[in-house]
Design a protein around this motif. Structure first.
Motif, PDB file in Angstrom:
ATOM      1  N   PHE A  57       1.123   4.020  -2.936  1.00 48.00           N
ATOM      2  CA  PHE A  57       0.891   5.431  -2.624  1.00 48.00           C
ATOM      3  C   PHE A  57       2.062   6.298  -3.076  1.00 48.00           C
ATOM      4  CE2 PHE A  57       1.460   9.004   0.329  1.00 48.00           C
ATOM      5  CZ  PHE A  57       0.308   9.715   0.035  1.00 48.00           C
ATOM      6  N   VAL A  88       0.843  -1.203   0.000  1.00 42.01           N
ATOM      7  CA  VAL A  88       0.000   0.000   0.000  1.00 42.01           C
ATOM      8  C   VAL A  88       0.875   1.249   0.000  1.00 42.01           C
ATOM      9  CG1 VAL A  88      -1.650   1.343   1.385  1.00 42.01           C
ATOM     10  CG2 VAL A  88      -1.996  -1.112   1.075  1.00 42.01           C
ATOM     11  N   VAL A  89       1.912   1.249   0.841  1.00 40.14           N
ATOM     12  CA  VAL A  89       2.813   2.392   0.906  1.00 40.14           C
ATOM     13  C   VAL A  89       3.538   2.559  -0.432  1.00 40.14           C
ATOM     14  CG1 VAL A  89       4.920   3.284   1.996  1.00 40.14           C
ATOM     15  CG2 VAL A  89       3.099   2.325   3.406  1.00 40.14           C
ATOM     16  N   LYS A  91       2.128   6.585  -6.903  1.00 41.03           N
ATOM     17  CA  LYS A  91       1.142   7.548  -7.420  1.00 41.03           C
ATOM     18  C   LYS A  91       1.564   8.979  -7.104  1.00 41.03           C
ATOM     19  CE  LYS A  91      -1.850   4.792  -9.189  1.00 41.03           C
ATOM     20  NZ  LYS A  91      -2.145   4.783 -10.605  1.00 41.03           N
ATOM     21  N   LEU A  92       2.124   9.190  -5.924  1.00 41.63           N
ATOM     22  CA  LEU A  92       2.584  10.520  -5.553  1.00 41.63           C
ATOM     23  C   LEU A  92       3.711  10.985  -6.468  1.00 41.63           C
ATOM     24  CD1 LEU A  92       2.367  12.851  -3.465  1.00 41.63           C
ATOM     25  CD2 LEU A  92       4.143  11.670  -2.169  1.00 41.63           C
TER      26      LEU A  92
END
Length: 91
Positions: A14, A10-11, A17-18
């Motif tokens: 994230f 998940v990290v 995407k960032l």
């Protein structure tokens, strides 16, 4: 172990995407700055043609003035336009 792996995925997603968003933002800013620079350069192409009639008139009225004088007039008008653009962008 699987909870930690899930959390790391998940990290990782994230952060991916960032970073993709930041990359697209930098690309957009780069293209916008390129458009601004092209617009300013287009003004430098436009100004000599704009003032050629005026400098032609001055050359006919004052034939004793050298061509460099008229070149300085055109340069001054172009620099004044650039300063005006920078002043507008600063606000």
């Amino acid at each position: 172990g699987s909870i930690t792996d899930g959390f790391l995925e998940v990290v990782k997603a994230f952060l991916g995407k960032l970073l993709d968003s930041l990359t697209s933002l930098v690309d957009m800013i780069n293209s916008k700055i390129g458009n601004i620079v092209e617009s300013i350069l287009a003004l430098f192409d436009y100004f000599p043609s704009l003032f050629s009639g005026f400098t032609g008139f001055l050359a006919a009225v004052f034939p004793f003035l050298p061509q460099e004088f008229f070149d300085i007039l055109i340069l001054g008008a172009a620099l004044a336009a650039v300063l005006l653009i920078l002043k507008v962008l600063r606000k």
